[in-house]
Design a protein around this motif. Structure first.
Motif, PDB file in Angstrom:
ATOM      1  N   CYS A 104     -36.454  25.793 -27.166  1.00  0.00           N
ATOM      2  CA  CYS A 104     -36.531  27.072 -27.140  1.00  0.00           C
ATOM      3  C   CYS A 104     -35.401  27.942 -27.976  1.00  0.00           C
ATOM      4  O   CYS A 104     -35.438  29.084 -28.186  1.00  0.00           O
ATOM      5  CB  CYS A 104     -36.238  27.587 -25.559  1.00  0.00           C
ATOM      6  SG  CYS A 104     -34.623  27.067 -24.904  1.00  0.00           S
ATOM      7  N   PHE A 105     -34.406  27.019 -28.826  1.00  0.00           N
ATOM      8  CA  PHE A 105     -33.401  27.891 -29.379  1.00  0.00           C
ATOM      9  C   PHE A 105     -33.861  27.454 -31.018  1.00  0.00           C
ATOM     10  O   PHE A 105     -33.400  28.278 -32.005  1.00  0.00           O
ATOM     11  CB  PHE A 105     -32.023  26.918 -29.535  1.00  0.00           C
ATOM     12  CG  PHE A 105     -31.376  27.389 -28.151  1.00  0.00           C
ATOM     13  CD1 PHE A 105     -31.751  28.357 -27.142  1.00  0.00           C
ATOM     14  CD2 PHE A 105     -30.254  26.553 -27.637  1.00  0.00           C
ATOM     15  CE1 PHE A 105     -31.197  28.603 -25.978  1.00  0.00           C
ATOM     16  CE2 PHE A 105     -29.833  26.977 -26.503  1.00  0.00           C
ATOM     17  CZ  PHE A 105     -30.382  27.968 -25.702  1.00  0.00           C
ATOM     18  N   SER A 106     -34.761  26.557 -31.227  1.00  0.00           N
ATOM     19  CA  SER A 106     -35.311  26.500 -32.605  1.00  0.00           C
ATOM     20  C   SER A 106     -36.338  26.735 -33.153  1.00  0.00           C
ATOM     21  O   SER A 106     -36.656  27.002 -34.538  1.00  0.00           O
ATOM     22  CB  SER A 106     -34.935  24.630 -32.951  1.00  0.00           C
ATOM     23  OG  SER A 106     -35.912  23.984 -32.105  1.00  0.00           O
ATOM     24  N   HIS A 107     -37.369  26.627 -32.166  1.00  0.00           N
ATOM     25  CA  HIS A 107     -38.980  27.056 -32.530  1.00  0.00           C
ATOM     26  C   HIS A 107     -39.142  28.599 -32.018  1.00  0.00           C
ATOM     27  O   HIS A 107     -39.207  28.695 -30.727  1.00  0.00           O
ATOM     28  CB  HIS A 107     -39.965  26.092 -32.300  1.00  0.00           C
ATOM     29  CG  HIS A 107     -39.443  24.566 -32.806  1.00  0.00           C
ATOM     30  ND1 HIS A 107     -39.505  24.315 -33.904  1.00  0.00           N
ATOM     31  CD2 HIS A 107     -39.031  23.592 -32.219  1.00  0.00           C
ATOM     32  CE1 HIS A 107     -39.039  23.234 -34.185  1.00  0.00           C
ATOM     33  NE2 HIS A 107     -39.056  22.593 -33.155  1.00  0.00           N
ATOM     34  N   GLU A 108     -39.263  29.390 -32.904  1.00  0.00           N
ATOM     35  CA  GLU A 108     -39.716  30.823 -32.389  1.00  0.00           C
ATOM     36  C   GLU A 108     -38.620  31.254 -31.384  1.00  0.00           C
ATOM     37  O   GLU A 108     -39.263  31.472 -30.100  1.00  0.00           O
ATOM     38  CB  GLU A 108     -40.878  31.082 -32.048  1.00  0.00           C
ATOM     39  CG  GLU A 108     -41.969  30.648 -33.051  1.00  0.00           C
ATOM     40  CD  GLU A 108     -43.460  31.030 -32.692  1.00  0.00           C
ATOM     41  OE1 GLU A 108     -44.004  31.702 -32.015  1.00  0.00           O
ATOM     42  OE2 GLU A 108     -44.211  30.228 -33.362  1.00  0.00           O
ATOM     43  N   PRO A 109     -37.310  31.152 -31.584  1.00  0.00           N
ATOM     44  CA  PRO A 109     -36.505  31.553 -30.326  1.00  0.00           C
ATOM     45  C   PRO A 109     -36.410  33.017 -29.908  1.00  0.00           C
ATOM     46  O   PRO A 109     -36.907  33.895 -30.782  1.00  0.00           O
ATOM     47  CB  PRO A 109     -35.112  31.134 -30.876  1.00  0.00           C
ATOM     48  CG  PRO A 109     -35.185  31.343 -32.364  1.00  0.00           C
ATOM     49  CD  PRO A 109     -36.684  30.928 -32.727  1.00  0.00           C
ATOM     50  N   SER A 110     -36.386  32.997 -28.720  1.00  0.00           N
ATOM     51  CA  SER A 110     -36.189  34.631 -28.045  1.00  0.00           C
ATOM     52  C   SER A 110     -35.383  34.407 -26.792  1.00  0.00           C
ATOM     53  O   SER A 110     -35.318  33.216 -26.133  1.00  0.00           O
ATOM     54  CB  SER A 110     -37.534  34.897 -27.759  1.00  0.00           C
ATOM     55  OG  SER A 110     -38.143  34.361 -26.748  1.00  0.00           O
ATOM     56  N   ILE A 111     -34.711  35.616 -26.304  1.00  0.00           N
ATOM     57  CA  ILE A 111     -34.014  35.425 -25.293  1.00  0.00           C
ATOM     58  C   ILE A 111     -35.086  35.074 -24.063  1.00  0.00           C
ATOM     59  O   ILE A 111     -34.550  34.440 -23.109  1.00  0.00           O
ATOM     60  CB  ILE A 111     -33.430  36.715 -24.761  1.00  0.00           C
ATOM     61  CG1 ILE A 111     -32.372  37.344 -25.997  1.00  0.00           C
ATOM     62  CG2 ILE A 111     -32.651  36.702 -23.516  1.00  0.00           C
ATOM     63  CD1 ILE A 111     -31.076  36.309 -26.174  1.00  0.00           C
ATOM     64  N   LYS A 112     -36.262  35.725 -24.070  1.00  0.00           N
ATOM     65  CA  LYS A 112     -37.268  35.599 -22.895  1.00  0.00           C
ATOM     66  C   LYS A 112     -37.446  34.015 -22.821  1.00  0.00           C
ATOM     67  O   LYS A 112     -37.629  33.415 -21.717  1.00  0.00           O
ATOM     68  CB  LYS A 112     -38.260  36.507 -23.114  1.00  0.00           C
ATOM     69  CG  LYS A 112     -39.377  36.431 -22.052  1.00  0.00           C
ATOM     70  CD  LYS A 112     -40.555  37.473 -22.444  1.00  0.00           C
ATOM     71  CE  LYS A 112     -41.614  37.051 -21.168  1.00  0.00           C
ATOM     72  NZ  LYS A 112     -42.503  38.197 -21.343  1.00  0.00           N
ATOM     73  N   SER A 113     -38.163  33.419 -23.944  1.00  0.00           N
ATOM     74  CA  SER A 113     -38.225  31.961 -23.940  1.00  0.00           C
ATOM     75  C   SER A 113     -37.262  31.327 -23.304  1.00  0.00           C
ATOM     76  O   SER A 113     -37.378  30.217 -22.606  1.00  0.00           O
ATOM     77  CB  SER A 113     -39.049  31.570 -25.276  1.00  0.00           C
ATOM     78  OG  SER A 113     -37.848  31.375 -26.188  1.00  0.00           O
ATOM     79  N   SER A 114     -35.947  31.475 -23.834  1.00  0.00           N
ATOM     80  CA  SER A 114     -34.894  30.612 -23.449  1.00  0.00           C
ATOM     81  C   SER A 114     -34.653  30.836 -21.974  1.00  0.00           C
ATOM     82  O   SER A 114     -34.165  29.714 -21.211  1.00  0.00           O
ATOM     83  CB  SER A 114     -33.679  31.253 -24.294  1.00  0.00           C
ATOM     84  OG  SER A 114     -33.722  30.938 -25.455  1.00  0.00           O
ATOM     85  N   LEU A 115     -34.625  31.998 -21.504  1.00  0.00           N
ATOM     86  CA  LEU A 115     -34.360  32.238 -19.988  1.00  0.00           C
ATOM     87  C   LEU A 115     -35.158  31.370 -19.221  1.00  0.00           C
ATOM     88  O   LEU A 115     -35.066  30.894 -18.232  1.00  0.00           O
ATOM     89  CB  LEU A 115     -34.639  33.702 -19.639  1.00  0.00           C
ATOM     90  CG  LEU A 115     -33.351  34.709 -19.989  1.00  0.00           C
ATOM     91  CD1 LEU A 115     -33.839  35.935 -19.813  1.00  0.00           C
ATOM     92  CD2 LEU A 115     -32.122  34.036 -19.390  1.00  0.00           C
ATOM     93  N   LYS A 116     -36.554  31.345 -19.806  1.00  0.00           N
ATOM     94  CA  LYS A 116     -37.751  30.847 -18.870  1.00  0.00           C
ATOM     95  C   LYS A 116     -37.507  29.247 -18.677  1.00  0.00           C
ATOM     96  O   LYS A 116     -37.740  28.604 -17.590  1.00  0.00           O
ATOM     97  CB  LYS A 116     -39.191  31.177 -19.654  1.00  0.00           C
ATOM     98  CG  LYS A 116     -40.293  30.419 -18.821  1.00  0.00           C
ATOM     99  CD  LYS A 116     -41.639  30.889 -19.351  1.00  0.00           C
ATOM    100  CE  LYS A 116     -42.776  30.475 -18.670  1.00  0.00           C
ATOM    101  NZ  LYS A 116     -44.048  30.930 -19.368  1.00  0.00           N
ATOM    102  N   PHE A 117     -37.048  28.649 -20.144  1.00  0.00           N
ATOM    103  CA  PHE A 117     -36.848  27.391 -19.998  1.00  0.00           C
ATOM    104  C   PHE A 117     -35.601  26.994 -19.496  1.00  0.00           C
ATOM    105  O   PHE A 117     -35.536  25.836 -18.550  1.00  0.00           O
ATOM    106  CB  PHE A 117     -36.554  26.783 -21.442  1.00  0.00           C
ATOM    107  CG  PHE A 117     -36.305  25.371 -21.536  1.00  0.00           C
ATOM    108  CD1 PHE A 117     -37.106  24.396 -21.468  1.00  0.00           C
ATOM    109  CD2 PHE A 117     -35.216  25.045 -21.888  1.00  0.00           C
ATOM    110  CE1 PHE A 117     -37.133  22.833 -21.564  1.00  0.00           C
ATOM    111  CE2 PHE A 117     -34.820  23.855 -22.092  1.00  0.00           C
ATOM    112  CZ  PHE A 117     -35.730  22.818 -22.011  1.00  0.00           C
ATOM    113  N   LEU A 118     -34.536  27.584 -19.619  1.00  0.00           N
ATOM    114  CA  LEU A 118     -33.191  27.160 -18.830  1.00  0.00           C
ATOM    115  C   LEU A 118     -33.225  27.565 -17.549  1.00  0.00           C
ATOM    116  O   LEU A 118     -32.474  26.693 -16.541  1.00  0.00           O
ATOM    117  CB  LEU A 118     -32.055  28.075 -19.554  1.00  0.00           C
ATOM    118  CG  LEU A 118     -31.986  27.789 -21.024  1.00  0.00           C
ATOM    119  CD1 LEU A 118     -31.019  28.901 -21.481  1.00  0.00           C
ATOM    120  CD2 LEU A 118     -31.401  26.380 -21.179  1.00  0.00           C
TER     121      LEU A 118
END
Length: 79
Positions: A44-58
Motif C-alpha cells: 500500500c506504500f509502494s504500488h499506487e499509494p494513497s492515504i485511503k488504500s493505506s488506511l484500509k490495509f493498516l
C-alpha cells in the motif's frame, strides 16, 4: 472518586488522540511515498499509494499498523 483504568492507560499512550490518517499523512509529508515504502515495505506504500488504500490495509493488519506507529514515534522524536 476512582479513575477508570482505560484513562490511566491512555494517559501514558503517546498516540492517544492521534488518528491513523494523521499518522500516515505526517509520514508521507516527512518521508514521501518512495522512502516510506523502503522503511516499511508493504504494497500500500509502494504500488499506487494513497492515504485511503493505506488506511484500509493498516486497519486490517495489526503488525503493519504497529510498524507504522513505531516509525511515526521515532520520526517525531528526531524532528
Amino acid at each position: 472518586m476512582t479513575t477508570p483504568l482505560n484513562t490511566i492507560k491512555q494517559h501514558n499512550n503517546p498516540l492517544h488522540g492521534i488518528t491513523l490518517e494523521a499518522i500516515i499523512t505526517y509520514l508521507v509529508d516527512y518521508y514521501g511515498w518512495e522512502l516510506l515504502a523502503k522503511e516499511i515495505p508493504i504494497n500500500c506504500f509502494s504500488h499506487e499509494p494513497s492515504i485511503k488504500s493505506s488506511l484500509k490495509f493498516l486497519r486490517k493488519t495489526p503488525w503493519a499498523r504497529d510498524k507504522v506507529e513505531k516509525l511515526y514515534l521515532t520520526s517525531i522524536k528526531t524532528s
